[in-house]
Write a protein that holds these residues in place. Structure first.
Motif, PDB file in Angstrom:
ATOM      1  N   ARG A  49       0.734  -1.328   0.203  1.00  0.00           N
ATOM      2  CA  ARG A  49       0.070  -0.227  -0.177  1.00  0.00           C
ATOM      3  C   ARG A  49       0.966   1.744   0.233  1.00  0.00           C
ATOM      4  NH1 ARG A  49      -5.055  -0.811   2.182  1.00  0.00           N
ATOM      5  NH2 ARG A  49      -5.585  -2.780   3.172  1.00  0.00           N
ATOM      6  N   TYR A  50      -0.071   2.370   0.216  1.00  0.00           N
ATOM      7  CA  TYR A  50       0.885   3.363  -0.219  1.00  0.00           C
ATOM      8  C   TYR A  50       0.979   4.409   1.466  1.00  0.00           C
ATOM      9  CZ  TYR A  50       0.007   4.371  -5.080  1.00  0.00           C
ATOM     10  OH  TYR A  50       0.573   4.577  -5.901  1.00  0.00           O
ATOM     11  N   ASP A  51       2.060   4.283   2.088  1.00  0.00           N
ATOM     12  CA  ASP A  51       2.072   5.125   3.315  1.00  0.00           C
ATOM     13  C   ASP A  51       2.886   6.529   3.628  1.00  0.00           C
ATOM     14  OD1 ASP A  51       1.644   4.161   6.560  1.00  0.00           O
ATOM     15  OD2 ASP A  51       3.496   3.470   7.065  1.00  0.00           O
ATOM     16  N   LEU A  52       3.241   6.156   4.772  1.00  0.00           N
ATOM     17  CA  LEU A  52       4.221   8.090   5.115  1.00  0.00           C
ATOM     18  C   LEU A  52       5.109   8.083   5.122  1.00  0.00           C
ATOM     19  CD1 LEU A  52       1.356  10.230   7.232  1.00  0.00           C
ATOM     20  CD2 LEU A  52       2.248  10.607   4.794  1.00  0.00           C
ATOM     21  N   PRO A  53       6.002   8.568   4.309  1.00  0.00           N
ATOM     22  CA  PRO A  53       7.333   8.720   5.084  1.00  0.00           C
ATOM     23  C   PRO A  53       7.459   8.461   6.820  1.00  0.00           C
ATOM     24  CG  PRO A  53       7.011  10.587   3.730  1.00  0.00           C
ATOM     25  CD  PRO A  53       5.729   9.625   3.520  1.00  0.00           C
ATOM     26  N   GLY A  54       8.006   7.804   7.201  1.00  0.00           N
ATOM     27  CA  GLY A  54       8.344   7.876   8.740  1.00  0.00           C
ATOM     28  C   GLY A  54       8.845   6.384   9.107  1.00  0.00           C
ATOM     29  N   GLY A  55       8.653   6.173  10.265  1.00  0.00           N
ATOM     30  CA  GLY A  55       8.302   4.732  11.234  1.00  0.00           C
ATOM     31  C   GLY A  55       9.276   4.535  12.871  1.00  0.00           C
ATOM     32  N   SER A  56       9.448   4.101  12.769  1.00  0.00           N
ATOM     33  CA  SER A  56      10.479   3.817  13.994  1.00  0.00           C
ATOM     34  C   SER A  56      11.355   4.563  14.646  1.00  0.00           C
ATOM     35  CB  SER A  56      10.196   2.080  14.534  1.00  0.00           C
ATOM     36  OG  SER A  56       9.969   1.608  13.902  1.00  0.00           O
ATOM     37  N   LEU A  57      11.966   4.991  16.160  1.00  0.00           N
ATOM     38  CA  LEU A  57      12.500   5.794  16.409  1.00  0.00           C
ATOM     39  C   LEU A  57      14.075   3.997  16.538  1.00  0.00           C
ATOM     40  CD1 LEU A  57      10.696   6.985  17.473  1.00  0.00           C
ATOM     41  CD2 LEU A  57      11.778   7.848  19.253  1.00  0.00           C
ATOM     42  N   GLU A  58      15.386   5.051  16.782  1.00  0.00           N
ATOM     43  CA  GLU A  58      16.380   4.123  16.595  1.00  0.00           C
ATOM     44  C   GLU A  58      16.819   3.712  18.827  1.00  0.00           C
ATOM     45  OE1 GLU A  58      19.345   5.360  14.144  1.00  0.00           O
ATOM     46  OE2 GLU A  58      18.812   4.772  12.339  1.00  0.00           O
ATOM     47  N   ASP A  59      17.500   3.460  19.198  1.00  0.00           N
ATOM     48  CA  ASP A  59      17.428   3.370  20.759  1.00  0.00           C
ATOM     49  C   ASP A  59      18.060   4.740  21.028  1.00  0.00           C
ATOM     50  OD1 ASP A  59      18.145   2.646  22.849  1.00  0.00           O
ATOM     51  OD2 ASP A  59      19.789   1.725  23.093  1.00  0.00           O
ATOM     52  N   GLY A  60      17.036   5.836  22.085  1.00  0.00           N
ATOM     53  CA  GLY A  60      17.384   6.889  22.662  1.00  0.00           C
ATOM     54  C   GLY A  60      17.110   8.004  21.209  1.00  0.00           C
ATOM     55  N   GLU A  61      17.030   7.379  20.083  1.00  0.00           N
ATOM     56  CA  GLU A  61      16.878   8.741  19.642  1.00  0.00           C
ATOM     57  C   GLU A  61      15.260   9.612  19.497  1.00  0.00           C
ATOM     58  OE1 GLU A  61      16.707   9.301  14.290  1.00  0.00           O
ATOM     59  OE2 GLU A  61      15.388   7.283  15.203  1.00  0.00           O
ATOM     60  N   GLU A  62      16.148  11.604  19.714  1.00  0.00           N
ATOM     61  CA  GLU A  62      14.955  11.531  19.825  1.00  0.00           C
ATOM     62  C   GLU A  62      13.760  12.065  18.381  1.00  0.00           C
ATOM     63  OE1 GLU A  62      16.294  15.982  20.142  1.00  0.00           O
ATOM     64  OE2 GLU A  62      18.368  15.093  21.319  1.00  0.00           O
ATOM     65  N   LEU A  63      12.552  11.996  18.925  1.00  0.00           N
ATOM     66  CA  LEU A  63      11.446  12.403  17.895  1.00  0.00           C
ATOM     67  C   LEU A  63      11.989  12.830  16.141  1.00  0.00           C
ATOM     68  CD1 LEU A  63       8.476  12.820  20.401  1.00  0.00           C
ATOM     69  CD2 LEU A  63       9.507  10.533  19.402  1.00  0.00           C
ATOM     70  N   ASN A  64      11.717  14.276  16.788  1.00  0.00           N
ATOM     71  CA  ASN A  64      12.392  15.335  15.626  1.00  0.00           C
ATOM     72  C   ASN A  64      13.388  14.470  14.635  1.00  0.00           C
ATOM     73  OD1 ASN A  64      10.584  16.692  16.452  1.00  0.00           O
ATOM     74  ND2 ASN A  64      12.133  18.214  17.350  1.00  0.00           N
ATOM     75  N   HIS A  65      14.289  13.843  15.406  1.00  0.00           N
ATOM     76  CA  HIS A  65      15.930  13.111  14.885  1.00  0.00           C
ATOM     77  C   HIS A  65      14.875  11.954  13.872  1.00  0.00           C
ATOM     78  CE1 HIS A  65      18.489  15.793  17.456  1.00  0.00           C
ATOM     79  NE2 HIS A  65      18.122  15.934  16.358  1.00  0.00           N
ATOM     80  N   ALA A  66      14.262  11.409  14.422  1.00  0.00           N
ATOM     81  CA  ALA A  66      14.001  10.414  14.043  1.00  0.00           C
ATOM     82  C   ALA A  66      12.891  10.691  13.072  1.00  0.00           C
ATOM     83  CB  ALA A  66      12.308   9.175  14.647  1.00  0.00           C
ATOM     84  N   LEU A  67      12.179  11.605  12.653  1.00  0.00           N
ATOM     85  CA  LEU A  67      10.932  11.786  11.390  1.00  0.00           C
ATOM     86  C   LEU A  67      11.932  12.400  10.702  1.00  0.00           C
ATOM     87  CD1 LEU A  67       9.029  13.354   9.811  1.00  0.00           C
ATOM     88  CD2 LEU A  67       9.339  15.913  11.184  1.00  0.00           C
ATOM     89  N   VAL A  68      13.048  13.426   9.698  1.00  0.00           N
ATOM     90  CA  VAL A  68      14.278  14.197   9.718  1.00  0.00           C
ATOM     91  C   VAL A  68      15.168  12.493   9.175  1.00  0.00           C
ATOM     92  CG1 VAL A  68      16.425  15.424   9.307  1.00  0.00           C
ATOM     93  CG2 VAL A  68      14.964  16.275  10.369  1.00  0.00           C
ATOM     94  N   ARG A  69      15.560  11.670   9.879  1.00  0.00           N
ATOM     95  CA  ARG A  69      16.298  10.531   9.352  1.00  0.00           C
ATOM     96  C   ARG A  69      15.362   9.316   7.865  1.00  0.00           C
ATOM     97  NH1 ARG A  69      15.444   5.909  10.908  1.00  0.00           N
ATOM     98  NH2 ARG A  69      14.897   6.109  12.927  1.00  0.00           N
ATOM     99  N   GLU A  70      14.207   9.742   8.794  1.00  0.00           N
ATOM    100  CA  GLU A  70      12.826   7.844   8.273  1.00  0.00           C
ATOM    101  C   GLU A  70      12.556   9.168   6.818  1.00  0.00           C
ATOM    102  OE1 GLU A  70      11.969   5.470   8.975  1.00  0.00           O
ATOM    103  OE2 GLU A  70      13.206   4.989  10.438  1.00  0.00           O
ATOM    104  N   VAL A  71      12.402  10.507   6.757  1.00  0.00           N
ATOM    105  CA  VAL A  71      11.954  11.612   5.916  1.00  0.00           C
ATOM    106  C   VAL A  71      13.138  10.731   4.670  1.00  0.00           C
ATOM    107  CG1 VAL A  71      11.716  12.731   4.049  1.00  0.00           C
ATOM    108  CG2 VAL A  71      10.107  12.602   6.361  1.00  0.00           C
ATOM    109  N   LYS A  72      14.022  11.440   4.776  1.00  0.00           N
ATOM    110  CA  LYS A  72      15.132  11.194   4.471  1.00  0.00           C
ATOM    111  C   LYS A  72      15.802   9.541   3.214  1.00  0.00           C
ATOM    112  CE  LYS A  72      19.025  12.575   2.079  1.00  0.00           C
ATOM    113  NZ  LYS A  72      19.307  13.620   1.119  1.00  0.00           N
ATOM    114  N   GLU A  73      15.766   9.133   4.509  1.00  0.00           N
ATOM    115  CA  GLU A  73      15.715   7.085   3.746  1.00  0.00           C
ATOM    116  C   GLU A  73      14.715   6.619   2.725  1.00  0.00           C
ATOM    117  OE1 GLU A  73      17.944   5.294   8.312  1.00  0.00           O
ATOM    118  OE2 GLU A  73      15.731   5.539   7.948  1.00  0.00           O
TER     119      GLU A  73
END
Length: 166
Positions: free
Chosen positions: A34-58
């Motif tokens: 299916r289509y999904d939004l870019p994003g996903g789970s946090l890495e160990d100890g990762e901040e929410l904002n950092h997870a968003l930026v990393r996941e969108v880039k990946e």
């Protein structure tokens, strides 16, 4: 008897307008094919904002330059995964207002990557048959003049697609 739920948690970006939305082509999990939004789970100890930026880039190839959190909600549905038969997907939603770079139709594959790439899809083409509940929540947000309901959603059935919609 109360059902036991598997819980998934992630941060997701809404990159769109009243006409279209950036979505990923999902490769795994309950939203596979299916289509999904870019994003996903946090890495160990990762901040929410950092997870968003990393996941969108990946998952899209885009660099997030400006964003703000708009709300948190969850989606519950039947899904057989390991020892569980139900899933509760807890999602932090962000509106991404500025990006840099080009949208990647194909992205690097590595362990944990569950996106094949990203596309921009017209809002009128996104529906329950081809999209995750996150995409439908983003569509609602974009069409309702940036109104975001925090109400959780429960689906009595959640079909896992055998063939890709993209």
């Amino acid at each position: 008897m109360t059902e036991k739920y598997h819980r998934a948690f992630g941060c997701y970006g809404i990159i769109g307008n009243k006409k279209d939305l950036v979505v990923i082509k999902k490769l795994g999990g309950p939203y596979i094919n299916r289509y999904d939004l870019p994003g996903g789970s946090l890495e160990d100890g990762e901040e929410l904002n950092h997870a968003l930026v990393r996941e969108v880039k990946e998952e899209t190839g885009l660099s997030v330059l400006n964003f703000h959190q708009i709300g948190v909600t969850s989606f519950r549905y039947p899904w057989d995964y390991e020892k569980w038969h139900f899933n509760q997907h807890i999602c932090v939603f962000y509106e991404v207002t500025k990006t840099d770079g080009s949208l990647a139709a194909e992205v690097d594959q590595f362990e944990g990557q569950d996106a094949l790439g990203a596309v921009r899809v017209s809002l009128d083409q996104l529906n329950l048959e081809n999209s995750s509940p996150l995409v439908l929540k983003a569509k609602e947000y974009l069409l309702k003049r940036n109104s975001f309901s925090l109400a959780d959603q429960t689906f009595k059935k959640w079909p896992i697609l055998k063939k890709a919609v993209f």
